[in-house]
Write a protein that holds these residues in place. Structure first.
Motif, PDB file in Angstrom:
ATOM      1  N   ARG A  17       0.838  -1.194   0.000  1.00 41.69           N
ATOM      2  CA  ARG A  17       0.000   0.000   0.000  1.00 41.69           C
ATOM      3  C   ARG A  17       0.891   1.269   0.000  1.00 41.69           C
ATOM      4  O   ARG A  17       0.674   2.210  -0.764  1.00 41.69           O
ATOM      5  CB  ARG A  17      -0.905   0.009   1.233  1.00 41.69           C
ATOM      6  N   ILE A  18       1.913   1.249   0.856  1.00 41.12           N
ATOM      7  CA  ILE A  18       2.813   2.400   0.949  1.00 41.12           C
ATOM      8  C   ILE A  18       3.561   2.606  -0.374  1.00 41.12           C
ATOM      9  O   ILE A  18       3.673   3.714  -0.887  1.00 41.12           O
ATOM     10  CB  ILE A  18       3.800   2.215   2.125  1.00 41.12           C
ATOM     11  N   ALA A  19       4.034   1.485  -0.941  1.00 38.22           N
ATOM     12  CA  ALA A  19       4.787   1.582  -2.195  1.00 38.22           C
ATOM     13  C   ALA A  19       3.906   2.123  -3.311  1.00 38.22           C
ATOM     14  O   ALA A  19       4.336   2.985  -4.095  1.00 38.22           O
ATOM     15  CB  ALA A  19       5.343   0.211  -2.577  1.00 38.22           C
ATOM     16  N   ASP A  20       2.676   1.641  -3.379  1.00 41.22           N
ATOM     17  CA  ASP A  20       1.730   2.121  -4.394  1.00 41.22           C
ATOM     18  C   ASP A  20       1.472   3.608  -4.218  1.00 41.22           C
ATOM     19  O   ASP A  20       1.482   4.386  -5.172  1.00 41.22           O
ATOM     20  CB  ASP A  20       0.402   1.366  -4.298  1.00 41.22           C
ATOM     21  N   ASN A  21       1.244   3.979  -2.963  1.00 38.55           N
ATOM     22  CA  ASN A  21       0.984   5.382  -2.658  1.00 38.55           C
ATOM     23  C   ASN A  21       2.166   6.247  -3.084  1.00 38.55           C
ATOM     24  O   ASN A  21       1.999   7.281  -3.740  1.00 38.55           O
ATOM     25  CB  ASN A  21       0.728   5.546  -1.157  1.00 38.55           C
ATOM     26  N   ASP A  22       3.383   5.814  -2.689  1.00 38.43           N
ATOM     27  CA  ASP A  22       4.562   6.621  -2.992  1.00 38.43           C
ATOM     28  C   ASP A  22       4.766   6.758  -4.497  1.00 38.43           C
ATOM     29  O   ASP A  22       5.163   7.830  -4.984  1.00 38.43           O
ATOM     30  CB  ASP A  22       5.810   6.008  -2.339  1.00 38.43           C
ATOM     31  N   ARG A  23       4.493   5.687  -5.232  1.00 36.02           N
ATOM     32  CA  ARG A  23       4.619   5.751  -6.694  1.00 36.02           C
ATOM     33  C   ARG A  23       3.644   6.772  -7.259  1.00 36.02           C
ATOM     34  O   ARG A  23       3.989   7.579  -8.108  1.00 36.02           O
ATOM     35  CB  ARG A  23       4.381   4.377  -7.305  1.00 36.02           C
ATOM     36  N   ALA A  24       2.412   6.733  -6.749  1.00 34.53           N
ATOM     37  CA  ALA A  24       1.386   7.659  -7.231  1.00 34.53           C
ATOM     38  C   ALA A  24       1.771   9.108  -6.906  1.00 34.53           C
ATOM     39  O   ALA A  24       1.606  10.019  -7.723  1.00 34.53           O
ATOM     40  CB  ALA A  24       0.035   7.310  -6.609  1.00 34.53           C
ATOM     41  N   VAL A  25       2.301   9.283  -5.686  1.00 41.18           N
ATOM     42  CA  VAL A  25       2.717  10.635  -5.270  1.00 41.18           C
ATOM     43  C   VAL A  25       3.840  11.140  -6.171  1.00 41.18           C
ATOM     44  O   VAL A  25       3.824  12.284  -6.641  1.00 41.18           O
ATOM     45  CB  VAL A  25       3.152  10.621  -3.782  1.00 41.18           C
ATOM     46  N   GLU A  26       4.824  10.301  -6.425  1.00 42.72           N
ATOM     47  CA  GLU A  26       5.956  10.693  -7.278  1.00 42.72           C
ATOM     48  C   GLU A  26       5.476  11.042  -8.688  1.00 42.72           C
ATOM     49  O   GLU A  26       5.945  12.004  -9.298  1.00 42.72           O
ATOM     50  CB  GLU A  26       6.998   9.564  -7.350  1.00 42.72           C
ATOM     51  N   ALA A  27       4.519  10.225  -9.184  1.00 41.04           N
ATOM     52  CA  ALA A  27       3.998  10.471 -10.540  1.00 41.04           C
ATOM     53  C   ALA A  27       3.271  11.815 -10.591  1.00 41.04           C
ATOM     54  O   ALA A  27       3.458  12.612 -11.521  1.00 41.04           O
ATOM     55  CB  ALA A  27       3.065   9.337 -10.956  1.00 41.04           C
ATOM     56  N   GLU A  28       2.458  12.044  -9.577  1.00 41.14           N
ATOM     57  CA  GLU A  28       1.719  13.294  -9.493  1.00 41.14           C
ATOM     58  C   GLU A  28       2.686  14.488  -9.421  1.00 41.14           C
ATOM     59  O   GLU A  28       2.505  15.512 -10.081  1.00 41.14           O
ATOM     60  CB  GLU A  28       0.803  13.255  -8.266  1.00 41.14           C
ATOM     61  N   MET A  29       3.746  14.322  -8.631  1.00 43.57           N
ATOM     62  CA  MET A  29       4.716  15.413  -8.472  1.00 43.57           C
ATOM     63  C   MET A  29       5.473  15.671  -9.772  1.00 43.57           C
ATOM     64  O   MET A  29       5.762  16.823 -10.103  1.00 43.57           O
ATOM     65  CB  MET A  29       5.703  15.058  -7.339  1.00 43.57           C
ATOM     66  N   ARG A  30       5.758  14.576 -10.510  1.00 42.35           N
ATOM     67  CA  ARG A  30       6.436  14.740 -11.801  1.00 42.35           C
ATOM     68  C   ARG A  30       5.589  15.591 -12.732  1.00 42.35           C
ATOM     69  O   ARG A  30       6.095  16.462 -13.432  1.00 42.35           O
ATOM     70  CB  ARG A  30       6.721  13.373 -12.429  1.00 42.35           C
ATOM     71  N   LEU A  31       4.286  15.336 -12.689  1.00 38.27           N
ATOM     72  CA  LEU A  31       3.359  16.096 -13.536  1.00 38.27           C
ATOM     73  C   LEU A  31       3.385  17.578 -13.154  1.00 38.27           C
ATOM     74  O   LEU A  31       3.505  18.472 -13.994  1.00 38.27           O
ATOM     75  CB  LEU A  31       1.947  15.526 -13.365  1.00 38.27           C
ATOM     76  N   ARG A  32       3.282  17.815 -11.852  1.00 40.01           N
ATOM     77  CA  ARG A  32       3.291  19.198 -11.362  1.00 40.01           C
ATOM     78  C   ARG A  32       4.613  19.886 -11.681  1.00 40.01           C
ATOM     79  O   ARG A  32       4.658  21.069 -11.990  1.00 40.01           O
ATOM     80  CB  ARG A  32       3.045  19.225  -9.854  1.00 40.01           C
ATOM     81  N   THR A  33       5.699  19.118 -11.561  1.00 42.10           N
ATOM     82  CA  THR A  33       7.013  19.674 -11.833  1.00 42.10           C
ATOM     83  C   THR A  33       7.128  20.087 -13.299  1.00 42.10           C
ATOM     84  O   THR A  33       7.588  21.181 -13.626  1.00 42.10           O
ATOM     85  CB  THR A  33       8.110  18.645 -11.496  1.00 42.10           C
ATOM     86  N   ARG A  34       6.656  19.175 -14.165  1.00 39.33           N
ATOM     87  CA  ARG A  34       6.716  19.463 -15.598  1.00 39.33           C
ATOM     88  C   ARG A  34       5.916  20.733 -15.891  1.00 39.33           C
ATOM     89  O   ARG A  34       6.380  21.636 -16.570  1.00 39.33           O
ATOM     90  CB  ARG A  34       6.157  18.274 -16.384  1.00 39.33           C
ATOM     91  N   ARG A  35       4.737  20.798 -15.329  1.00 31.85           N
ATOM     92  CA  ARG A  35       3.860  21.952 -15.552  1.00 31.85           C
ATOM     93  C   ARG A  35       4.519  23.241 -15.035  1.00 31.85           C
ATOM     94  O   ARG A  35       4.569  24.252 -15.726  1.00 31.85           O
ATOM     95  CB  ARG A  35       2.534  21.711 -14.827  1.00 31.85           C
ATOM     96  N   GLY A  36       5.063  23.159 -13.807  1.00 31.51           N
ATOM     97  CA  GLY A  36       5.674  24.341 -13.181  1.00 31.51           C
ATOM     98  C   GLY A  36       6.869  24.858 -13.956  1.00 31.51           C
ATOM     99  O   GLY A  36       6.990  26.049 -14.211  1.00 31.51           O
TER     100      GLY A  36
END
Lengths: 270, 226
Positions: A17-36
């Protein structure tokens, strides 16, 4: 065969569960980073383009025209705020040094001939002007005006400043006798050879500390400082304080100005 | 366990990043102006330890003989600098963000501990909110410095119209000197700021661009790390 270590199914599920969550968080952050960073990059390119555009515009009196417009807008605001009642700070005579720096001799290359010197006043509101609208004055005419003196700080546009003890006639008193035509808002001054010339708004010229100056430190004005008659205008940078005045002319429009043609602010007001 | 947390609001990020090139431009064009009368130095009597600035400095950055161009740019960028600064201060004041930024009673002792930690003398960093005490002092100080530059700049720019202000600042020459000192202080701030950003790492820097940072929560202790 060795036995596989048995995993606690609860802990295993939790770890997943933690690993899945962390992957999702990293993916989301990558998106935000790209946008920013994309937005930042676009903004940076836009800023660079704006700078490049301004820098390469057609020069207007020595500066790219957008910068000239800003200088002129600053001038409008400064003129709205200007008041003749605001005075440059005055100092005791004892604080004025005897020597004054000589910065330039533009317009004074010819040797001074005091016998030849005269002051031509153009476009004064008088009946006794000649056909060209000129009145010709001598130093005696200037000396007839009330005497005024002050110690003020001369401020060079380069950044240095120096206190000086000046004496002469107030320009306002001169303009009471040789008045500008009704509604005319500017006055220009030139050296006798017209090699140096300044333009002034009448409002600044009429401020009571503006002098047609013929004395420095209580002595006749020395030749390098503009004998026999110079302008002292503490509401302007030194560049407007014209030496060896040969002609004063009133104008409806901004008169040409030596340094304003070379990229400086026309108003140069303090 | 990781999670995304909002850190810097967009208004703070935009005003910060707009300020960066504008302040750089103010300093650069300010040096173009200063070149015309570069009278400041560190020294005693006839001994000069350092002259602001040596010829190689002007040559390196192409600052010589550009007084009029420097003034034209300076009095253009000053508007953007002032408006941007005004927007930042207004935003932080109205949004309540100022609470993270203005130092309080504890900030000064906390700043001392942060400094000891940064210098490797103290083992652990003191616990902190979004910004530590040293940051609060620095980020509030830089805003006050910006206001100081505007005030001293206005005093030099319209010395007769604002003669009361000039008197308050100790005279025309003093105001010019103060304007210059503030500029030098920006350069010091910049050096410390950039080195601290480099130390703090990617997550911290990314937050200033995206607005968000990743926080890792230790499931057992319930502790949060930036």
């Amino acid at each position: 065969m060795p036995e596989e270590p048995k995993l606690d199914p609860v802990a295993e599920a939790e770890a997943r569960r933690i690993a899945d969550n962390d992957r999702a968080v990293e993916a989301e952050m990558r998106l935000r980073t790209r946008r920013g960073f994309l937005a930042g990059g676009v903004a940076a390119v836009g800023a660079f383009a704006a700078w490049e555009w301004i820098r390469t515009r057609r020069p207007d009196s020595g500066e790219p025209w957008p910068l000239r417009r800003v200088l002129d807008t600053n001038e409008e605001l400064a003129r709205d705020y200007f008041s003749r009642r605001r005075l440059a700070r005055e100092f005791p005579v004892s604080e004025a040094p005897k020597e004054l720096r000589v910065n330039e001799r533009i317009g004074m290359e010819d040797p001074l001939d005091l016998a030849e010197w005269k002051l031509i006043v153009t476009n004064a509101d008088r009946d006794d002007a000649d056909d060209s609208g000129n009145n010709t004055l001598s130093m005696a005419d200037i000396r007839k005006l009330p005497y005024a003196e002050h110690v003020t700080e001369l401020k060079c546009i380069e950044g240095w400043s120096q206190k000086v003890h000046w004496g002469g006639a107030r320009f306002a008193d001169f303009a009471a006798v040789y008045a500008p035509k009704k509604g005319w808002g500017y006055v220009g001054m030139e050296t006798p050879d017209a090699g140096y010339y300044v333009g002034l708004d009448l409002d600044s010229a009429m401020q009571p500390q503006t002098l047609l100056c013929y004395e420095m430190n209580g002595e006749p004005l020395p030749e390098p400082h503009g004998a026999p008659l110079r302008l002292v205008i503490p509401t302007k940078y030194g560049i407007k304080n014209l030496k060896r005045i040969g002609r004063i002319f009133y104008s409806q429009e901004r008169p040409r100005d030596y340094w304003a043609e070379l990229g400086y602010d026309w108003y140069a007001g303090l | 366990m990781k999670r995304i947390e909002a850190k810097h609001p967009w208004a703070v990020r935009w005003t910060h990043w707009i300020n960066f090139p504008i302040l750089f431009g103010m300093i650069y064009t300010g040096l173009m102006i200063y070149w015309a009368s570069d009278t400041y130095r560190i020294g005693w009597g006839s001994f000069t330890l350092f002259h602001f600035f040596p010829d190689w400095f002007y040559a390196l950055f192409g600052l010589s003989h550009k007084l009029s161009n420097g003034m034209a740019w300076h009095f253009f960028l000053a508007w953007i600098f002032a408006i941007n600064g005004f927007l930042y201060v207004t935003y932080t004041a109205l949004s309540g963000e100022w609470r993270y930024l203005v130092p309080d009673r504890n900030s000064f002792s906390e700043a001392a501990q942060v400094m000891l930690h940064d210098l490797g003398i103290r083992k652990s960093a003191p616990p902190q909110g979004r910004f530590n005490g040293a940051q609060k002092i620095a980020y509030t100080g830089i805003v006050l410095m910006g206001m100081g530059s505007l005030i001293t700049g206005l005093a030099i720019y319209k010395v007769v119209q604002f003669s009361w202000l000039v008197t308050l600042l100790g005279g025309y020459r003093a105001a010019r000197y103060e304007h210059f000192l503030l500029t030098m202080a920006y350069l010091m701030f910049f050096l410390v700021h950039v080195s601290q950003v480099l130390r703090a790492g990617w997550n911290n820097f990314r937050a200033m661009v995206t607005g968000y940072e990743i926080k890792t929560e230790d499931a057992h202790a319930g502790r949060t790390q930036a």
